[in-house]
Scaffold this motif. Structure first.
Motif: not given
Lengths: 243, 101
Positions: A119, B10-16, A89-90, A62-63, A72, A65, A82, A85-86
């Motif tokens: 994705h 969830a943060a990684l998925l939202f980033t993607s 990561c972003a 799911l993540g 993370l 990257t 959250f 982290m967002l």
């Protein structure tokens, strides 16, 4: 006679299908192999941080990257929010925003397939893809890298259960082969893309590299991407116009 | 699954979804010139930044070894010597020799 020629056509068609899968797969295979140790390292570190197999699998699937997943680990360890982290990561992965724009033409048209293939966009896949690639070739390239990454992460977590902790403190730089692959693919792509378009290509490349280096030192490795890529593109555009 | 890990995933998925999916599923309306710019100039800019980034990141670990081995790989790629496999092998071997000697 007609049966024989029909059979020949069917065999040729099957060979063509196999070839259309094999060719992009073989093209991406060296890159996929070099990311195995990097992803395994993530699995090992995540397992050491008390992540379960399912969590390692979910993080990869799911993540997907590389750098984001590694960043993370300490954030989860310190119970970061959250939003924190967002943002981290972003920021690390912001380069994908302009990159994704440039690949829209070789993606599937249906929503879910388009979402899934986008994705799976990674640095190695992007550097392997060509602008003339079909949807199928793009899918094979991205899926190969994606599958190698996800599976290797889980294997890393399994390996972490059996290897002694002392082995993990050695100075082996597992990420270097992946860096070498990216440099090779990037140089090949640049050579192909700038040939015949710009005058004084060596000076142009050197100028852009120095510009990126300046942004890297000024803004740091996390935040330099977007402004540096935009400024480099502006320089390239001006260079092209003034030739 | 622990709550912290779920939040992280969830943060990684939202980033993607933000950086990879949104640009290709949302129909951004850009002028034709900008689209052409994004298809031709932008990828070259990204690859040039890739190169600078990798060199600088690896030089933080081992400056001389990274500079020599990545430089060797770049030259082999530019001259098209031996393809990807030989380029990677040359880069990794020289890095190993320089960091262990």
């Amino acid at each position: 006679m007609r049966d024989s020629s029909s059979l020949d056509i069917a065999i040729e068609r099957d060979q063509g299908k196999a070839s259309s899968i094999r060719r992009p797969f073989l093209r991406v295979l060296p890159s996929a192999i070099t990311i195995i140790p990097v992803s395994m390292l993530f699995g090992v570190l995540a397992y050491r941080a008390d992540w379960s197999m399912l969590e390692v699998l979910a993080a990869g699937f799911l993540g997907f990257t590389g750098s984001g997943q590694f960043a993370l680990l300490p954030l989860v360890d310190t119970n970061a929010s959250f939003l924190t982290m967002l943002i981290v990561c972003a920021s690390i992965n912001s380069r994908y925003f302009p990159i994704a724009f440039t690949t829209t033409k070789r993606l599937p048209k249906t929503f879910f397939a388009r979402t899934f293939v986008s994705h799976m966009l990674g640095d190695e896949a992007y550097a392997t893809e060509r602008s003339g690639d079909t949807v199928k070739e793009t899918l094979i390239i991205r899926l190969t890298i994606f599958a190698f990454w996800v599976v290797s992460g889980v294997i890393g977590a399994i390996v972490a259960q059996v290897i002694p902790s002392a082995w993990l403190t050695t100075d082996i730089h597992l990420g270097f082969p992946a860096s070498v692959v990216l440099v090779h693919l990037s140089v090949s792509q640049i050579k192909m893309r700038v040939s015949g378009i710009f005058l004084m290509q060596s000076v142009m490349v050197l100028t852009c590299l120095l510009l990126a280096t300046a942004f890297y030192w000024w803004l740091g490795p996390t935040y330099f991407w977007i402004p540096s890529v935009i400024m480099t593109a502006v320089v390239l555009d001006q260079w092209k116009k003034h030739e | 699954m622990s709550e912290g890990v779920i939040t992280g995933i969830a943060a990684l998925l939202f980033t993607s979804l933000l950086v990879r999916v949104l640009p290709v599923v949302y129909n951004f309306k850009f002028p034709e010139g900008l689209v052409k710019w994004m298809e031709t100039i932008l990828p070259s800019a990204v690859f040039l930044n890739f190169i600078a980034y990798i060199f600088l990141q690896e030089m933080r670990v081992s400056a001389v070894a990274a500079l020599v081995s990545l430089g060797l790989t770049a030259i082999m790629a530019y001259l098209n010597l031996g393809g990807l496999f030989m380029g990677v092998l040359g880069g990794c071997m020289s890095y190993y020799l320089l960091t262990t000697s």
